[in-house]
Design an enzyme around this catalytic site. Structure first.
Site, PDB file in Angstrom:
ATOM      1  N   ASP A 227     129.973  57.791  78.305  1.00  0.00           N
ATOM      2  CA  ASP A 227     128.796  57.388  77.529  1.00  0.00           C
ATOM      3  C   ASP A 227     128.509  58.497  76.521  1.00  0.00           C
ATOM      4  O   ASP A 227     129.058  59.601  76.609  1.00  0.00           O
ATOM      5  CB  ASP A 227     127.596  57.209  78.475  1.00  0.00           C
ATOM      6  CG  ASP A 227     126.317  56.863  77.719  1.00  0.00           C
ATOM      7  OD1 ASP A 227     126.359  55.952  76.863  1.00  0.00           O
ATOM      8  OD2 ASP A 227     125.270  57.497  77.958  1.00  0.00           O
ATOM      9  N   SER A 228     127.602  58.193  75.602  1.00  0.00           N
ATOM     10  CA  SER A 228     127.178  59.217  74.648  1.00  0.00           C
ATOM     11  C   SER A 228     126.404  60.335  75.331  1.00  0.00           C
ATOM     12  O   SER A 228     126.195  61.388  74.746  1.00  0.00           O
ATOM     13  CB  SER A 228     126.310  58.574  73.564  1.00  0.00           C
ATOM     14  OG  SER A 228     125.198  57.933  74.164  1.00  0.00           O
TER      15      SER A 228
ATOM     16  N   CYS B 112     128.705  52.549  77.593  1.00  0.00           N
ATOM     17  CA  CYS B 112     127.807  52.749  76.452  1.00  0.00           C
ATOM     18  C   CYS B 112     127.937  51.492  75.593  1.00  0.00           C
ATOM     19  O   CYS B 112     129.054  51.104  75.218  1.00  0.00           O
ATOM     20  CB  CYS B 112     128.260  53.981  75.671  1.00  0.00           C
ATOM     21  SG  CYS B 112     127.390  54.238  74.125  1.00  0.00           S
TER      22      CYS B 112
ATOM     23  N   GLU C 175     114.968  60.101  77.703  1.00  0.00           N
ATOM     24  CA  GLU C 175     115.513  61.447  77.943  1.00  0.00           C
ATOM     25  C   GLU C 175     114.392  62.470  78.151  1.00  0.00           C
ATOM     26  O   GLU C 175     114.567  63.473  78.824  1.00  0.00           O
ATOM     27  CB  GLU C 175     116.426  61.851  76.786  1.00  0.00           C
ATOM     28  CG  GLU C 175     117.567  60.871  76.653  1.00  0.00           C
ATOM     29  CD  GLU C 175     118.879  61.483  76.238  1.00  0.00           C
ATOM     30  OE1 GLU C 175     118.895  62.672  75.897  1.00  0.00           O
ATOM     31  OE2 GLU C 175     119.884  60.754  76.277  1.00  0.00           O
TER      32      GLU C 175
ATOM     33  N   CYS D  86     121.233  48.677  76.101  1.00  0.00           N
ATOM     34  CA  CYS D  86     121.525  50.098  75.921  1.00  0.00           C
ATOM     35  C   CYS D  86     121.457  50.684  77.324  1.00  0.00           C
ATOM     36  O   CYS D  86     120.543  50.339  78.086  1.00  0.00           O
ATOM     37  CB  CYS D  86     120.475  50.730  75.011  1.00  0.00           C
ATOM     38  SG  CYS D  86     120.541  52.533  75.011  1.00  0.00           S
TER      39      CYS D  86
ATOM     40  N   HIS E 174     120.513  53.322  78.529  1.00  0.00           N
ATOM     41  CA  HIS E 174     119.284  54.046  78.893  1.00  0.00           C
ATOM     42  C   HIS E 174     118.181  53.094  79.380  1.00  0.00           C
ATOM     43  O   HIS E 174     117.310  53.488  80.143  1.00  0.00           O
ATOM     44  CB  HIS E 174     118.694  54.771  77.674  1.00  0.00           C
ATOM     45  CG  HIS E 174     119.366  56.042  77.313  1.00  0.00           C
ATOM     46  ND1 HIS E 174     120.632  56.090  76.792  1.00  0.00           N
ATOM     47  CD2 HIS E 174     118.941  57.332  77.372  1.00  0.00           C
ATOM     48  CE1 HIS E 174     120.946  57.350  76.547  1.00  0.00           C
ATOM     49  NE2 HIS E 174     119.936  58.122  76.890  1.00  0.00           N
TER      50      HIS E 174
END
Ligand code: DGL
Length: 275
Positions: free
Chosen positions: A13-14, A76, A155, A187, A189
């Site tokens: 993932d990023s 991702c 985050e 996404c 996240h």
């Protein structure tokens, strides 16, 4: 192709978001070893061009190959949207992304044929979810919305925060006006915001976390290629889960600890530009 059944699965993932996918793999495929790479030096991918995300993904595949992975999960959405074909060409092992599994489950769930997708700007502009859904059910109307502020809020750990709730509603207002009955968390996240989103939109809309179906697809894929692990990690074997990042290893390990069902002590730094 690395045929060893006990070889690890590469997951990338990023940055941190792909841990929500790794978590589902750990839950659903407890025999499997995982090598996770989070590109914490170059996150976010969601505001970068297709070419850049492709270059990054190529480098990560080169790195994962050095770890002798037997399969790769592109955990991702942005990298799946922009680079899945390239990863498939270069990996030399079976590869799955998160978009097709998410699209499939949304197609199964929707009753009124109106599906919302929230994702990074890059994923929405790529129309990868629209295309994947159209392949399965051309009658479905897809309403996409880019939500670039949500990743930094996750985050920052602002999951249950008034500001985050206001931003989510600002993004979702026009999506909800379209009377969707299903919303894809497009996404990696966003599953971490699931309970906040659920509280805001009520119970009438199904939330789709593509990670669940991705883990199930991975299980099928390993079966198809006859590469599913047969033996649990041995006592004394170094941890079955290894984590690599391109920056901020300790911050990553702390975050991983907060969302994974295991104790993540460290992540190792990889000079990813050299791959
Ligand atoms: N994890 C990425 C995704 O699923 C989003 C974060 C980013 O922009 O890099 O699209």
């Amino acid at each position: 192709m690395n045929k060893s059944k006990e070889a690890p699965i590469g997951v990338f993932d990023s940055g941190l978001g792909g841990l929500t996918v790794a978590r589902e793999i750990m839950r659903n495929l407890p025999m499997e070893r995982i090598v996770y790479f989070g590109d914490t030096a170059r996150v976010p991918y969601g505001s970068k061009s297709e070419q850049t995300v492709q270059r990054y993904s190529r480098q990560i595949v080169s790195f994962l190959k050095t770890q002798n992975v037997k399969a790769i999960v592109v955990a991702c959405n942005t990298a799946t949207a922009f680079a899945l074909d390239i990863v498939r060409e270069e990996a030399g092992v079976p590869v799955i992304g998160v978009i097709e599994p998410g699209a499939r489950i949304a197609c199964d769930i929707t009753r009124n044929g109106r599906v919302g997708v929230i994702a990074t700007r890059a994923t929405i502009e790529s129309r990868a979810y629209n295309d994947a859904i159209r392949e399965i059910r051309p009658d479905i109307n897809v309403i996409g919305k880019a939500c670039p502020l949500l990743c930094p809020l996750v985050e920052e750990g602002w999951i249950h925060d008034r500001i985050t709730e206001e931003i989510i509603m600002r993004y979702l207002d026009d999506v909800l006006e379209n009377e969707i009955d299903t919303l894809i968390l497009g996404c990696t996240h966003y599953p971490l915001l699931r309970s906040t989103i659920r509280k805001l939109i009520g119970d009438g809309i199904s939330l789709v976390n593509p990670a669940y179906e991705t883990a199930r697809d991975l299980k099928r894929l390993l079966g198809e290629y006859d590469i599913a692990a047969q033996d649990p990690p041995e006592a004394g074997e170094p941890t079955p889960y290894r984590f690599f990042v391109s920056d901020e290893a300790q911050r990553f390990a702390d975050f991983a600890n907060s969302i994974l069902p295991i104790d993540v002590k460290t992540a190792r730094l990889v000079p990813i530009e050299e791959y």
